[in-house]
Design an enzyme around this catalytic site. Structure first.
Site, PDB file in Angstrom:
ATOM      1  N   ASP A  33       0.857  -1.186   0.000  1.00 22.13           N
ATOM      2  CA  ASP A  33       0.000   0.000   0.000  1.00 22.13           C
ATOM      3  C   ASP A  33       0.898   1.243   0.000  1.00 22.13           C
ATOM      4  O   ASP A  33       1.861   1.313   0.771  1.00 22.13           O
ATOM      5  CB  ASP A  33      -0.906  -0.011   1.242  1.00 22.13           C
ATOM      6  CG  ASP A  33      -2.066   0.956   1.114  1.00 22.13           C
ATOM      7  OD1 ASP A  33      -3.214   0.508   1.165  1.00 22.13           O
ATOM      8  OD2 ASP A  33      -1.815   2.179   0.975  1.00 22.13           O
ATOM      9  N   ILE A  34       0.591   2.198  -0.888  1.00 25.86           N
ATOM     10  CA  ILE A  34       1.470   3.387  -0.967  1.00 25.86           C
ATOM     11  C   ILE A  34       1.140   4.426   0.102  1.00 25.86           C
ATOM     12  O   ILE A  34       1.818   5.448   0.186  1.00 25.86           O
ATOM     13  CB  ILE A  34       1.451   4.094  -2.349  1.00 25.86           C
ATOM     14  CG1 ILE A  34       0.054   4.173  -2.909  1.00 25.86           C
ATOM     15  CG2 ILE A  34       2.453   3.490  -3.311  1.00 25.86           C
ATOM     16  CD1 ILE A  34      -0.106   5.337  -3.854  1.00 25.86           C
ATOM     17  N   GLN A  96     -14.187   2.743   2.099  1.00 20.43           N
ATOM     18  CA  GLN A  96     -13.617   2.151   0.876  1.00 20.43           C
ATOM     19  C   GLN A  96     -13.299   3.288  -0.084  1.00 20.43           C
ATOM     20  O   GLN A  96     -14.191   4.041  -0.491  1.00 20.43           O
ATOM     21  CB  GLN A  96     -14.605   1.173   0.215  1.00 20.43           C
ATOM     22  CG  GLN A  96     -13.991   0.486  -1.006  1.00 20.43           C
ATOM     23  CD  GLN A  96     -14.947  -0.482  -1.718  1.00 20.43           C
ATOM     24  OE1 GLN A  96     -16.152  -0.431  -1.517  1.00 20.43           O
ATOM     25  NE2 GLN A  96     -14.395  -1.353  -2.533  1.00 20.43           N
ATOM     26  N   HIS A 102     -10.500  -5.629  -2.693  1.00 22.07           N
ATOM     27  CA  HIS A 102      -9.158  -5.839  -2.153  1.00 22.07           C
ATOM     28  C   HIS A 102      -9.235  -6.043  -0.650  1.00 22.07           C
ATOM     29  O   HIS A 102     -10.217  -5.663  -0.011  1.00 22.07           O
ATOM     30  CB  HIS A 102      -8.243  -4.651  -2.474  1.00 22.07           C
ATOM     31  CG  HIS A 102      -8.747  -3.351  -1.927  1.00 22.07           C
ATOM     32  ND1 HIS A 102      -9.722  -2.610  -2.559  1.00 22.07           N
ATOM     33  CD2 HIS A 102      -8.429  -2.665  -0.799  1.00 22.07           C
ATOM     34  CE1 HIS A 102      -9.973  -1.520  -1.849  1.00 22.07           C
ATOM     35  NE2 HIS A 102      -9.206  -1.535  -0.769  1.00 22.07           N
ATOM     36  N   HIS A 104      -6.785  -5.740   3.021  1.00 22.73           N
ATOM     37  CA  HIS A 104      -5.573  -5.166   3.628  1.00 22.73           C
ATOM     38  C   HIS A 104      -4.974  -6.128   4.644  1.00 22.73           C
ATOM     39  O   HIS A 104      -5.711  -6.770   5.402  1.00 22.73           O
ATOM     40  CB  HIS A 104      -5.919  -3.905   4.424  1.00 22.73           C
ATOM     41  CG  HIS A 104      -6.514  -2.779   3.648  1.00 22.73           C
ATOM     42  ND1 HIS A 104      -5.829  -1.634   3.377  1.00 22.73           N
ATOM     43  CD2 HIS A 104      -7.752  -2.607   3.104  1.00 22.73           C
ATOM     44  CE1 HIS A 104      -6.607  -0.790   2.707  1.00 22.73           C
ATOM     45  NE2 HIS A 104      -7.787  -1.361   2.532  1.00 22.73           N
TER      46      HIS A 104
HETATM   47  P1  AMP Z   1      -9.720   1.174   0.794  1.00 20.24           P
HETATM   48  O1  AMP Z   1      -9.821   2.483   1.515  1.00 20.24           O
HETATM   49  O2  AMP Z   1     -10.056  -0.009   1.646  1.00 20.24           O
HETATM   50  O3  AMP Z   1     -10.485   1.228  -0.508  1.00 20.24           O
HETATM   51  O4  AMP Z   1      -8.182   1.006   0.460  1.00 20.24           O
HETATM   52  C1  AMP Z   1      -7.584   1.443  -0.724  1.00 20.24           C
HETATM   53  C2  AMP Z   1      -6.108   1.441  -0.451  1.00 20.24           C
HETATM   54  O5  AMP Z   1      -5.443   1.499  -1.686  1.00 20.24           O
HETATM   55  C3  AMP Z   1      -5.628   2.648   0.382  1.00 20.24           C
HETATM   56  O6  AMP Z   1      -5.022   2.174   1.577  1.00 20.24           O
HETATM   57  C4  AMP Z   1      -4.640   3.333  -0.542  1.00 20.24           C
HETATM   58  O7  AMP Z   1      -3.511   3.801   0.132  1.00 20.24           O
HETATM   59  C5  AMP Z   1      -4.268   2.232  -1.503  1.00 20.24           C
HETATM   60  N1  AMP Z   1      -3.832   2.688  -2.812  1.00 20.24           N
HETATM   61  C6  AMP Z   1      -4.447   3.583  -3.629  1.00 20.24           C
HETATM   62  N2  AMP Z   1      -3.759   3.708  -4.778  1.00 20.24           N
HETATM   63  C7  AMP Z   1      -2.693   2.898  -4.685  1.00 20.24           C
HETATM   64  C8  AMP Z   1      -1.577   2.593  -5.544  1.00 20.24           C
HETATM   65  N3  AMP Z   1      -1.457   3.173  -6.738  1.00 20.24           N
HETATM   66  N4  AMP Z   1      -0.654   1.701  -5.122  1.00 20.24           N
HETATM   67  C9  AMP Z   1      -0.775   1.128  -3.905  1.00 20.24           C
HETATM   68  N5  AMP Z   1      -1.791   1.352  -3.057  1.00 20.24           N
HETATM   69  C10 AMP Z   1      -2.731   2.243  -3.439  1.00 20.24           C
END
Ligand code: AMP
Ligand code: ZN
Length: 139
Positions: A33-34, A96, A102, A104
């Site tokens: 996760d970035i 979300q 996805h 975590h």
């Molecule tokens: P959610 O809030 O459960 O939808 O989680 C989405 C996650 O995706 C967040 O923790 C973001 O930091 C992560 N995220 C968004 N864009 C990217 C990316 N390009 N590469 C890696 N993680 C990402």
């Protein structure tokens, strides 16, 4: 495979956007996760575009969970955090932010202030039983 052009995770699956890849198989992909809550925060995603838990076929859900287990185990071996949460969000009210299914793996530390824990307050058993009956009717 279903893909949504404006979906950031579909773009990662397609290789159009880079990621810190950890693992990949036919159905799933895992990467860092970035915006890590803590170092080691990782994601497992399903490769075809499904918005959330409710839209994702059960076999792909199982495949994503298996990938998350692999990756979470490697994070645990690498960093040895004292705890780890697995988290999956559905809908804006559940925070979300990427509508592509996805899960975590989030390393946790004592008193790390992450507002995901709650106190154990016993519920009313009659209320719980009544709600269980209503939910069973929809299974
Ligand atoms: P959610 O809030 O459960 O939808 O989680 C989405 C996650 O995706 C967040 O923790 C973001 O930091 C992560 N995220 C968004 N864009 C990217 C990316 N390009 N590469 C890696 N993680 C990402
Ligand atoms: Zn997508």
């Amino acid at each position: 495979m279903s893909s949504k052009p404006d979906c950031i995770f579909c773009q990662i699956v397609a290789g159009a956007i880079p990621c810190f890849k950890l693992y990949e198989d036919e159905a799933t992909l895992a990467f860092m996760d970035i915006n890590p809550v803590h170092p080691g925060h990782a994601l497992a995603i399903v490769k075809p575009h499904y918005a959330d838990l409710f839209a994702t076929p059960a076999d792909l859900l199982a495949a994503t969970t298996a990938t998350l287990q692999k990756v979470a185990t490697a994070v645990q071996t690498t960093l040895k955090p004292p705890g780890m949460n697995l988290l999956q969000c559905n809908g804006p009210a559940a925070a979300q932010s990427v509508p592509h299914f996805h899960m975590h793996a989030i390393p946790r530390h004592a008193d790390d202030g992450l507002a995901m824990n709650w106190d154990l307050v016993p519920g009313n058993h009659d209320d719980i039983a009544a709600l269980a009956e209503r939910i069973r009717a929809n299974l």
